[in-house]
Design an enzyme around this catalytic site. Structure first.
Site, PDB file in Angstrom:
ATOM      1  N   GLU A 188     -46.718  94.853  -3.005  1.00  0.00           N
ATOM      2  CA  GLU A 188     -47.173  95.469  -4.253  1.00  0.00           C
ATOM      3  C   GLU A 188     -47.312  94.365  -5.284  1.00  0.00           C
ATOM      4  O   GLU A 188     -46.476  94.184  -6.152  1.00  0.00           O
ATOM      5  CB  GLU A 188     -46.175  96.535  -4.731  1.00  0.00           C
ATOM      6  CG  GLU A 188     -46.676  97.346  -5.906  1.00  0.00           C
ATOM      7  CD  GLU A 188     -45.979  97.043  -7.229  1.00  0.00           C
ATOM      8  OE1 GLU A 188     -46.292  97.718  -8.212  1.00  0.00           O
ATOM      9  OE2 GLU A 188     -45.108  96.132  -7.287  1.00  0.00           O
ATOM     10  N   ASP A 204     -41.725  95.509  -3.902  1.00  0.00           N
ATOM     11  CA  ASP A 204     -42.035  95.568  -5.327  1.00  0.00           C
ATOM     12  C   ASP A 204     -42.198  94.162  -5.897  1.00  0.00           C
ATOM     13  O   ASP A 204     -41.325  93.300  -5.688  1.00  0.00           O
ATOM     14  CB  ASP A 204     -40.857  96.286  -6.005  1.00  0.00           C
ATOM     15  CG  ASP A 204     -41.160  96.718  -7.417  1.00  0.00           C
ATOM     16  OD1 ASP A 204     -42.000  97.630  -7.591  1.00  0.00           O
ATOM     17  OD2 ASP A 204     -40.563  96.127  -8.345  1.00  0.00           O
TER      18      ASP A 204
END
Lengths: 676, 676
Positions: free
Chosen positions: B423, B394
């Site tokens: 990401e 993330d």
């Protein structure tokens, strides 16, 4: 250059994580910094780089540079162009080697200031944020000296507020431009990233970029037909050459010529008793690379020529051909510098099945290369002592790259004004490598590029790709070895067109004369591009006063080149569409568009051609609504144009080219002073 | 890397001049070798380089490589492509890091042989040349062993001739192919140039290149509406996911969720008592990054899920979000890993004026970074111990690049099968740097690329530029954060079109379900691209058996992907012209053209579109004179086509795309076996 992220844990330092900014894709950078870029004194180097960091912090970045002789780094800011690309420029001001690199860091104060602005705008309580800012300003105060230190301390105190009412005023002080400027003087650069390489610039004198060459054979310069010309005869020729506007006079080898296996007229294998031989068969019992051919004169004559040439604005360039005739003293003094065949003979030059038995190449794989390299280098230094600073190097692609890199770097360390022109008519990557290895200028494929697409394609490569950083083209429409088919069959018009192309596509160009200005176009044989009765093998007598000579035309073109600085560089070349494959149009403009020159050339030497040229008005800073003037510097004619679509017609029987100065201002009835 | 040609004379060696061959412009080479390229086991690395030398000698060149675990270099020849460019390939056969470089040398024997051939052809006396050759062969004999030594000695003797009559026969022996081959085995490589860098390849397993991801929220998996789903419920969902043909099951964070500043449904600032919070607000008194949320189950349940998923051909990927809720145990155990504001509070995440008070970012500038890095790395290793090998990371762009380079290199040294998906929805150069720093796969801008030119432009960059060497795209039409306007307004047709695009433009793609297959398209508010009633903040109950679900369609598409290897790579993508801006056509083909797949997609979800696609028959190995078959793998329809210009019409109310297998052979009356 490659930090090892798998190094032992104990070798890690705080800097490994604190250096958050990344600097990459720095340009110009040739082969990862392996080779320098090239500039001339007074030019600038514009450096771009991708600079970014994790997160949302703002970055500050500067270009670091040292001109030759600078002890300390100088700095100039980089500005962001968008998409994490940054740019900045520095001027190169002294001959020698400049270096540059880039450094960048997280700009905490500007990041904090941007966030504070947004939060205050959104009406948030920013009292704690102001305290964060106060700390940043106090830290800067500690780095500052003099009045700034006090001013910053006061500014920090003003950010420490008790209630929200005071906060509003503190925000104004925090966002104050003066504080921003003052903070910019004391950045926290402890964890600044410095780009991993220092990149080099070879800084040459102006002539490296802008030069106009004239090649002639001194032995053909006697005013008496059939007589061997001398260096003194060349002195008498200087006014003629200077009148045409040249600034470099390049002489083929002036050394004694060997007798063994001497070639006869038109390169026949056996010379007659009176044949003078090829100047490139260097060396006889009268001396080698450091001697002057007695028939040409003495070393003193040579120095005299150099001095007199200087009075006419001409620099003498000599030919460096590292090879020996069998009679060269070095062949017997240093047999170990040559390759020997199993039968005991010395290996002559060959390109099978062709044999050049009048020439022995040096053996660059000899065990005695050190002494040989030093001797070869001493040849350059010898001629430097005679006043020469420009060297046209014959066939450099047949000697190792490393030798040239060593030779040129060594000479230029001592004589940074030295210029080396590589005569390597060979494969593209070899030519490029020689340029990277240090050659100041290079011969090009221009000689054989005749059609519009060939010229556009090649000159876009030379001027718009990375080559522009290290490869300085020197364009020759002809050489003693090359009389192109274009010149053989195109007549006078093709000589004029090729001259204009060479002189305006390239900041440096040269011709081999008087063959060129007298439009000599007889080949050795059909389908060959050697000259008939080539001066390489015999003395020629040229009637330089012939009425059909191009000397005046050449003089006009070279005067235009001298007067207009934007013709003295290569990178500003732009081609423009013409709806006629036989017509080519291009311009060169000053950076600030204060000067714009448009060339239109008819490439067809036989027929009148016409077409519409599309000028990019916007890029040239021309208002499509306002008329502008075109002043043809070749014919003197002036035209008034509206809009960027312009009709041209060129008759090869007259002048097959325009060199047009675009003048933005057209005088009208409102310019009363015109009538004063 | 930069040899100093100005070094002191005494430091020079014979090698400085004898290494005449230059190797430059080696590809692939990322940022001067600073970063590795990426491959998967079984793929090959095709290496190209400019290789040349001074003079006219021929060169021999080989590619040197070591697969992971190889002790010694292996070699494979490079062949010349023309213009001094050479190429060769090697296979990567084991997980880990392979390395490669290039070496090249002057091939004296082949140079001599070429010249001898020319001289003999020209009828020249070559007796001395034969003696030169004899020496070369004798030198090779000295390097050879066994029977080759004797054979070479004999060959050398045969070249020593007395008269011209013998010479003719000796020339034949000298030019013999067998001698050439034998000489090739014993080259003189004393002065071979070895390229100055060893370049790296990260070799991953196949799933790094070809993967099909399905993301779901375990807490929404309960069969009972409103009830908090568990990892055991996910096990029950496995057949459904496997049936659709996915091979990676990606779970948002499964850890305990903080209570302090917990966000309510639809991301409101204050949560109600029953609100479940965002899984990305990691950590509570029940544990942090190494714990399982009690409402989801236990660590044992997690391991059970991993095991059961494996039975269905699914690998579990977890989310690595390095951030803490204020209740995370680390916040109190290691306050020194967080930034503290002047008021003593911990700095929460913010993107001014937005505040994320439920999340504390780690302070990567802490003095205690060593302990923190080790702890963060141990999180990965903890989940590796639970059987996880795929990590979706993330927001990696908010942590330093060096941290990732260290973390990923360290993990992969021990677990080369580990896969990290970045990401980072951020600026292009930041995304590229993260990929270079080690991320196996990367999210892309595909999510927002809808028009034909956007798709072509972006995918040409991804697949045809240097990015293909290090950036492996993973295409997501939706994510829990992103419901694009295209999907909001395009209805079912746009879900189908986007799925086909993702699944066939990219070798790796993923969807966030069941929102995707159920065509969930309600945004939080007009003009927003967040989902209404987002699962990020609440439990949803999805009726996965709804008859309008795309699950079967997805299953068909994924089956096609699995069955056709040329859809499992990215670099073979080629776009084809269609005269309709709403239609896009592209193909992927096997290297040997044994398999060719043509995609045609209607990008307009509202109207039937039609147009002519132009196929490059030649490049696809199709004979324009011979009919060929198109077999639509989505509809099953078969078409017979003549020539490369093909008409397509696609109705979005039916299926807005074709995935067509091109079959070269069309059966005719001559194929009698068809009727047997």
């Amino acid at each position: 250059m490659k930090p090892d992220v798998r190094k032992p844990w104990e070798e890690w330092t705080r800097a490994d994580t604190a250096h958050r900014v990344v600097i990459e894709n720095v340009s110009p950078e040739i082969d990862g910094g392996r080779f320098p870029v090239k500039r001339t004194v007074g030019e600038k180097v514009t450096v771009t780089a991708d600079i970014h960091t994790d997160g949302h912090d703002l970055i500050a970045a500067v270009l670091l540079y040292k001109n030759h002789g600078d002890a300390a780094w100088r700095e100039t800011p980089l500005r962001e162009l968008g998409n994490d690309r940054w740019a900045g420029s520095f001027p190169v001001t002294s001959l020698g080697r400049a270096i540059y690199t880039v450094t960048a860091w997280v700009d905490r104060f500007r990041s904090w200031r941007r966030d504070l602005d947004k939060k205050a705008d959104a009406g948030q309580d920013v009292r704690v944020d102001l305290l964060v800012g106060a700390m940043l300003v106090e830290e800067a105060a500690a780095r500052a000296g003099g009045p700034d230190r006090e001013a910053l301390r006061e500014a920090a105190d003003a950010l420490k507020v008790r209630d929200e009412a005071e906060a509003a005023e503190a925000v104004q002080r925090a966002l104050d431009e003066g504080l921003l400027r003052r903070m910019g003087g004391y950045p926290d650069r402890r964890y600044a990233t410095v780009y991993e390489r220092e990149l080099e610039v070879v800084v040459d004198r102006e002539k490296a970029r802008f030069s106009t060459w004239y090649e002639l054979f001194p032995r053909s310069c006697s005013p008496v037909p059939g007589k061997h010309g001398t260096l003194r005869d060349v002195v008498l020729r200087l006014p003629y050459i200077a009148e045409m506007g040249f600034d470099v006079l390049y002489l083929p080898p002036v050394h004694p010529i060997g007798r063994t296996h001497r070639k006869g007229k038109n390169n026949v294998a056996v010379a007659g008793p009176d044949d003078v031989g090829s100047p490139w068969a260097i060396g006889s019992e009268e001396g080698g690379h450091k001697a002057v051919h007695p028939a040409l004169g003495t070393l003193e004559d040579f120095r005299h020529l150099v001095a007199k040439a200087g009075e006419y604005g001409l620099e003498v360039a000599i030919d460096i051909a590292y090879q020996c005739s069998p009679d060269h003293p070095t062949v017997t003094e240093h047999p170990e510098w040559f390759r020997h065949r199993p039968d005991g003979t010395v290996q002559y030059a060959e390109n099978p099945p062709k044999k050049y038995q009048d020439i022995y190449p040096f053996d660059f794989e000899t065990e005695h290369w050190r002494e040989m390299w030093e001797e070869l280098s001493s040849v350059i230094r010898f001629w430097i002592d005679q006043g020469v600073r420009i060297f046209r190097v014959d066939n450099p692609h047949t000697k190792p790259y490393t030798f040239w890199e060593w030779l040129i770097a060594g000479v230029k360390e001592e004589f940074p004004e030295a210029i080396f022109l590589a005569e390597a008519f060979t494969r593209p990557k070899v030519m490029n490598r020689l340029a990277k290895a240090g050659f100041t200028q290079s011969y090009t494929y221009f000689t054989w590029r005749n059609s519009k697409w060939e010229l556009m394609d090649y000159f876009e490569e030379l001027t718009q790709t990375e080559m522009r950083e290290y490869f300085r083209p020197n364009l020759w429409p002809n050489t003693p070895d090359i009389l192109t088919e274009q010149l053989q069959f195109g007549g006078r018009a093709s000589f004029m067109a090729r001259l204009v192309l060479a002189a305006t596509l390239g900041a440096s160009y040269g011709i081999y004369g008087p063959a060129f200005e007298l439009c000599e176009n007889r080949p050795l044989a059909p389908g060959r591009e050697e000259y008939l009765d080539s001066e390489k093998y015999e003395i020629r007598h040229w009637d330089i006063e012939r009425p059909d000579s191009l000397k005046e035309f050449i003089g006009v073109v070279n005067r235009i080149r001298r007067e207009i600085p934007c013709l003295q560089e290569d990178g500003n070349l732009a081609f423009h569409p013409v709806e006629n494959e036989q017509m080519i149009a291009y311009s060169k403009a000053a950076d600030d568009l204060s000067s714009i020159i448009l060339m239109v050339v008819n490439l067809d030497p036989h027929n009148t051609q016409s077409g519409w040229v599309d000028l990019p008005m916007d890029r040239l800073g021309l208002d499509p609504a306002v008329p502008f003037q075109g002043h043809d510097l070749l014919s003197g004619a002036r035209y008034i144009w509206h809009g960027g679509r312009i009709y041209f017609q060129l008759n090869p029987a007259e002048v097959p080219a325009h060199i047009i100065r675009i003048r933005r201002k057209v005088r009208t009835e409102r310019d009363f002073d015109y009538f004063l």
